[in-house]
Design a protein around this motif. Sequence first.
Motif, mmCIF file in Angstrom:
data_model
loop_
_atom_site.group_PDB
_atom_site.id
_atom_site.type_symbol
_atom_site.label_atom_id
_atom_site.label_comp_id
_atom_site.label_asym_id
_atom_site.label_seq_id
_atom_site.Cartn_x
_atom_site.Cartn_y
_atom_site.Cartn_z
ATOM 1 N N GLY A 1 0.781 -1.227 0.000
ATOM 2 C CA GLY A 1 0.000 0.000 0.000
ATOM 3 C C GLY A 1 0.815 1.279 0.000
ATOM 4 N N VAL A 2 2.165 1.143 0.005
ATOM 5 C CA VAL A 2 3.010 2.357 0.057
ATOM 6 C C VAL A 2 3.654 2.606 -1.312
ATOM 7 C CG1 VAL A 2 5.061 3.402 1.149
ATOM 8 C CG2 VAL A 2 3.460 2.029 2.515
ATOM 9 N N GLN B 1 0.377 8.681 -1.720
ATOM 10 C CA GLN B 1 1.614 8.116 -1.132
ATOM 11 C C GLN B 1 1.289 6.784 -0.446
ATOM 12 O OE1 GLN B 1 4.482 9.648 -1.892
ATOM 13 N NE2 GLN B 1 3.084 11.000 -3.023
ATOM 14 N N LYS B 2 -0.020 6.667 -0.042
ATOM 15 C CA LYS B 2 -0.429 5.427 0.649
ATOM 16 C C LYS B 2 -1.833 5.077 0.181
ATOM 17 C CE LYS B 2 -0.054 3.338 5.208
ATOM 18 N NZ LYS B 2 -0.892 3.325 6.356
ATOM 19 N N LEU B 3 -2.070 3.822 -0.131
ATOM 20 C CA LEU B 3 -3.374 3.388 -0.633
ATOM 21 C C LEU B 3 -4.318 3.110 0.525
ATOM 22 C CD1 LEU B 3 -2.165 0.945 -3.447
ATOM 23 C CD2 LEU B 3 -2.689 3.408 -3.599
ATOM 24 N N THR B 4 -5.605 2.999 0.207
ATOM 25 C CA THR B 4 -6.593 2.730 1.266
ATOM 26 C C THR B 4 -6.553 1.259 1.709
ATOM 27 O OG1 THR B 4 -8.223 2.260 -0.450
ATOM 28 C CG2 THR B 4 -8.144 4.529 0.412
ATOM 29 N N GLU C 1 1.040 -2.596 -9.280
ATOM 30 C CA GLU C 1 1.705 -1.655 -10.189
ATOM 31 C C GLU C 1 0.630 -1.099 -11.105
ATOM 32 O OE1 GLU C 1 5.456 -2.927 -11.655
ATOM 33 O OE2 GLU C 1 5.299 -1.706 -13.467
ATOM 34 N N VAL C 2 0.493 0.228 -11.113
ATOM 35 C CA VAL C 2 -0.618 0.878 -11.815
ATOM 36 C C VAL C 2 -0.053 1.766 -12.916
ATOM 37 C CG1 VAL C 2 -2.683 2.293 -11.479
ATOM 38 C CG2 VAL C 2 -1.873 0.844 -9.633
ATOM 39 N N ASP D 1 -11.290 3.710 -5.550
ATOM 40 C CA ASP D 1 -11.446 3.390 -4.115
ATOM 41 C C ASP D 1 -10.079 3.275 -3.419
ATOM 42 O OD1 ASP D 1 -14.124 3.271 -4.570
ATOM 43 O OD2 ASP D 1 -14.250 1.070 -4.625
ATOM 44 N N LEU D 2 -9.059 2.842 -4.166
ATOM 45 C CA LEU D 2 -7.720 2.698 -3.571
ATOM 46 C C LEU D 2 -7.046 4.050 -3.352
ATOM 47 C CD1 LEU D 2 -6.394 -0.398 -5.561
ATOM 48 C CD2 LEU D 2 -6.661 -0.252 -3.066
#
Length: 322
Positions: free
Chosen positions: A132-133, A161-164, A170-171, A248-249
């Motif tokens: 998530g980082v 910087q941080k996902l939910t 990898e996006v 959502d992420l």
Amino acid sequence: MSAKLSEQAAKQRIDQIKPKLKKWSQEYYVQDRPSVEDDVYDSTYQELVSLETQYPNLITADSPTQNVGGKLLPQFSKVNHHIPLLSLGDVFSKQELDDFTIRVEKNYPAVKQFNCELKIDGLSISLRYENGVFVEGSTRGNGQIGEDITRNLKTIPSIPQKLTRPITIEVRGECYMPKKSFAKLNEERERNGESGFANPRNAAAGSLRQLNPRITASRHLSTFMYNVADYNDLKTNTQSGLLAELNDLGFNINPSYQVADNLDQINAYIDRYQQQRDGLDYGIDGIVIKVNDLKLQTKIGATVKIPKWAIAYKFPPEEAET
Ligand SMILES: NC(=O)c1cnc(N)c2cc(Br)sc12
């Protein structure tokens, strides 16, 4: 890597390969009459990449390997894209688009839906997250090797910087400069006696590939994310669901996507955004049409450069303002 040819022999081979790759691309995307199998195209393309890697001085701007991502800047360390960033096949008429969708549905009758998305006129980027980082961000480069621009990307507010959720992912997406920011930047540059950027895409690329992150931070860049390198940790099984999940992420997603059940709906989407493009605060140069089912995307596959489950319908060039 092919056995080391002399530079002269390599140049002769490269001069043989390039026109073949261009002819085969034209046959595949425009005439819908490929004269060679994908694996022949792919192996020939890989041979060209190998020869150009051995002799970079033989790379020419018109080489098929150069029409994605542009040159790598030596000042940035390199990132190897374990899953290559693909480009897109282009079509320039609704008839060609019709040919594409008919060909896909004929070869894969299970295809029932397409997802329509705006083709953002920016610079392709790849963002890697571990638990998530945000750990690394890069340009597309040539699709296999990009530039590490993590420090610059960390200055862009729309990049989380941080996902939910603490997932490893990898996006891929597009970094762009809003039109209003572009106009202000060029006014400022001209006031300072500097030359203006030709267009927002060049301004975004120039701003993102700065060695000084503070300059990047001052350029009001933004992003729209639209693909992932793999789907392991995601819950969705459609492209449209993927975009909702990326949102959502914590990623910035372009909200104008739409599922289409038939060609009429695709054409209506194209007409709508061809009319609305001037009113958008970001540049678009076409529409991306993708098979909506992710498992079918994987089944349909890709050539070494482009997915066979997606196509870019390119708008005619905008009339130059008189
Ligand atoms: N929505 C999309 O998939 C999309 C939007 N804008 C772009 N410039 C690109 C490029 C590739 Br390759 S995909 C894509």
